[in-house]
Each structure stands twice: as structure tokens, then as C-alpha cells.
Design a protein around this motif. Structure first.
Motif, PDB file in Angstrom:
ATOM      1  N   ASP A 121     -10.831  58.392  66.249  1.00 51.90           N
ATOM      2  CA  ASP A 121     -10.173  59.036  65.107  1.00 51.90           C
ATOM      3  C   ASP A 121      -9.091  58.105  64.563  1.00 51.90           C
ATOM      4  O   ASP A 121      -8.064  57.886  65.210  1.00 51.90           O
ATOM      5  N   SER A 123      -7.045  58.575  62.182  1.00 47.90           N
ATOM      6  CA  SER A 123      -5.907  59.263  61.565  1.00 47.90           C
ATOM      7  C   SER A 123      -5.015  59.963  62.576  1.00 47.90           C
ATOM      8  O   SER A 123      -4.017  60.582  62.208  1.00 47.90           O
ATOM      9  N   THR A 239     -13.115  63.935  61.536  1.00 49.45           N
ATOM     10  CA  THR A 239     -12.551  62.868  60.698  1.00 49.45           C
ATOM     11  C   THR A 239     -13.646  61.904  60.240  1.00 49.45           C
ATOM     12  O   THR A 239     -13.690  61.504  59.064  1.00 49.45           O
ATOM     13  N   GLN A 242     -15.772  63.280  57.485  1.00 49.29           N
ATOM     14  CA  GLN A 242     -15.101  63.161  56.191  1.00 49.29           C
ATOM     15  C   GLN A 242     -15.221  61.734  55.645  1.00 49.29           C
ATOM     16  O   GLN A 242     -15.458  61.535  54.446  1.00 49.29           O
TER      17      GLN A 242
END
Length: 250
Positions: A121, A123, A239, A242
Motif C-alpha cells: 500500500d 498510501s 488501494t 483504485q
């Protein structure tokens, strides 16, 4: 008269014998003394140069640990990425292989760090302030750098990991401990490490070892997922979904 002559002869023989015995004893003592002196002189002659001179040793071939070249170098960088890592980490496989070449590092070690730190991930952030794919602390970044930019995050994280490998003489477990707890822990004993760093050493070194063993499975990774890593990977998957949609233009 004859008796008197015999007594004188016996006395003369006894006197000569005593003198001869004294001479022999003196000669033996002189001989022993001479031998002892010669031995002492010889020993002094042999030992004095050794004591007075400086002995210089030359290292012909420095001995380095067998593990020192396992995770570093050109050969390590070309190691195939193992299939044991979760799909969220495999998502970054092209970049992991590129970073491996750039930093001359085993891609499986890079994947191990991503697996434990973020499960892929880019982020994610921690309560301590660590950021992004490699969970790099803010003080590793230059002013104005985007800490969540994948390439920047990787550069800062992998520079620090490479420094830990060098300090640990290539020992992967110690380098991973240094990545988590700071390079200062590398030279300290296990018992002095924080509990988090001890766990990090356990997860990281075992996952890396299993990933490079060629068995195609990692029981330790499954243990990590069960212990709480699974929730991190669930978030990472969301994530990455997306990111996939954004790249597709949705």
C-alpha cells in the motif's frame, strides 16, 4: 718396619684418591656451569631479537562471512522474485526488479520489506509518522520531497536498507532489524532491542529465507498474515484497485 711401610703406602693412596675425587668433582661442576652458561647465552641470543623487533602480519585473503554476498551485488540483483509474496506485493514486481538492479540488491529482500511494512500500500502511514510503500520516516526525506511518491519513497527506504546491509556485513536479519529500529541496534545484542524490532527480525529474516529457499511457500508469511498482516493486505488491495482504475481511466 714392613708394617710401617704398608701404612705409609695406604695413606698415600687414600690421599691421592681424595685429591682425584676432588678434581673430578670440580671438573664436573665447571662443565655443568659452562653448559648452563652456554644455554643461557644461546637462549638470550635467540629470544632477544624477538623481543626487540616488531612482528608484522600480512592478511593474504580477508575472511568474510559466507552470507555477505547473499543479498548484495550484481548476482543477487538478478535473483528471480519468489512467488511466495502476497498478490499485493507482486503488484509491484516490475518496479521491485528495477530497484534491485539500481541498488544491487536481492529483489526478494526488497519484497520482504514491502510485505512487512505496507503489504504494497503506497498510501499507508503509521502512528509514528512512517510513510508510504517502504514506511520511511520523514527525516530521511529532503525538504519538499513527496514522501508518498513511490519512486522517492523507494529511493529513501532502499538507501537506508543498503546502509544497514553494509553495516551488518551483509547479514540480512541484522540489516532488517536496523531498518526497523535504527542502525544502532545492529551492533547491540538481541536482548537490548525493542520488542517490535525483535518481531521484525523474526518475521523478516524467516520470510526472506523461505522466499529464497526455492520451496515456493512461506509458512512464516502465513503466520504473519494470521497475526495481523492480513488486515494490512486488505487495505493494500483496496488501494491497488483504485490505482488500477485510475490507470485504466475510470
Amino acid at each position: 718396619m714392613a708394617t710401617q711401610t704398608y701404612e705409609r703406602s695406604d695413606s698415600l693412596v687414600s690421599s691421592l684418591y681424595d685429591r682425584l675425587q676432588s678434581i673430578v668433582c670440580a671438573f664436573v661442576l665447571l662443565l655443568c656451569g659452562a653448559i648452563g652458561f652456554a644455554g643461557t647465552l644461546g637462549a638470550a641470543h635467540i629470544l632477544t631479537p624477538l623481543a626487540a623487533s616488531t612482528i608484522t602480519y600480512e592478511i593474504i585473503e580477508p575472511q568474510t562471512p559466507a552470507y555477505s554476498a547473499v543479498a548484495m551485488g550484481e548476482s543477487a540483483a538478478l535473483t528471480p522474485l519468489s512467488s511466495v509474496f502476497t498478490p499485493q506485493v507482486q503488484y509491484w514486481a516490475p518496479l521491485i526488479n528495477a530497484w534491485a538492479i539500481a541498488f544491487q540488491m536481492d529483489p526478494n529482500l526488497i519484497a520482504t520489506v514491502i510485505q512487512i511494512e505496507s503489504c504494497g500500500d503506497p498510501s499507508v502511514g503509521s502512528s509514528a509518522g512512517a510513510q508510504g510503500l517502504f514506511q520511511v520516516m520523514p527525516f530521511h526525506f529532503a525538504p519538499g520531497e513527496d514522501m508518498l511518491d513511490v519512486q522517492t519513497n523507494a529511493a529513501r527506504g532502499l538507501n537506508y536498507l543498503a546502509g544497514g546491509l553494509a553495516k551488518a556485513n551483509g547479514h540480512v536479519g541484522l540489516a532488517l532489524a536496523g531498518y526497523n529500529g535504527g542502525h544502532g541496534v545492529i551492533d547491540r545484542g538481541w536482548a537490548t532491542w525493542p520488542a517490535e524490532t525483535q518481531r521484525y527480525y523474526y518475521w523478516g529474516s524467516r520470510i526472506y529465507s523461505e522466499a529464497t529457499s526455492g520451496t515456493g511457500s512461506s509458512p512464516t508469511l502465513q503466520e504473519w498474515l494470521t497475526a495481523g498482516g492480513g488486515s494490512l493486505c486488505t487495505r493494500a488491495q483496496a488501494t491497488e484497485d483504485q490505482l488500477t482504475q485510475q490507470q485504466a481511466g475510470y
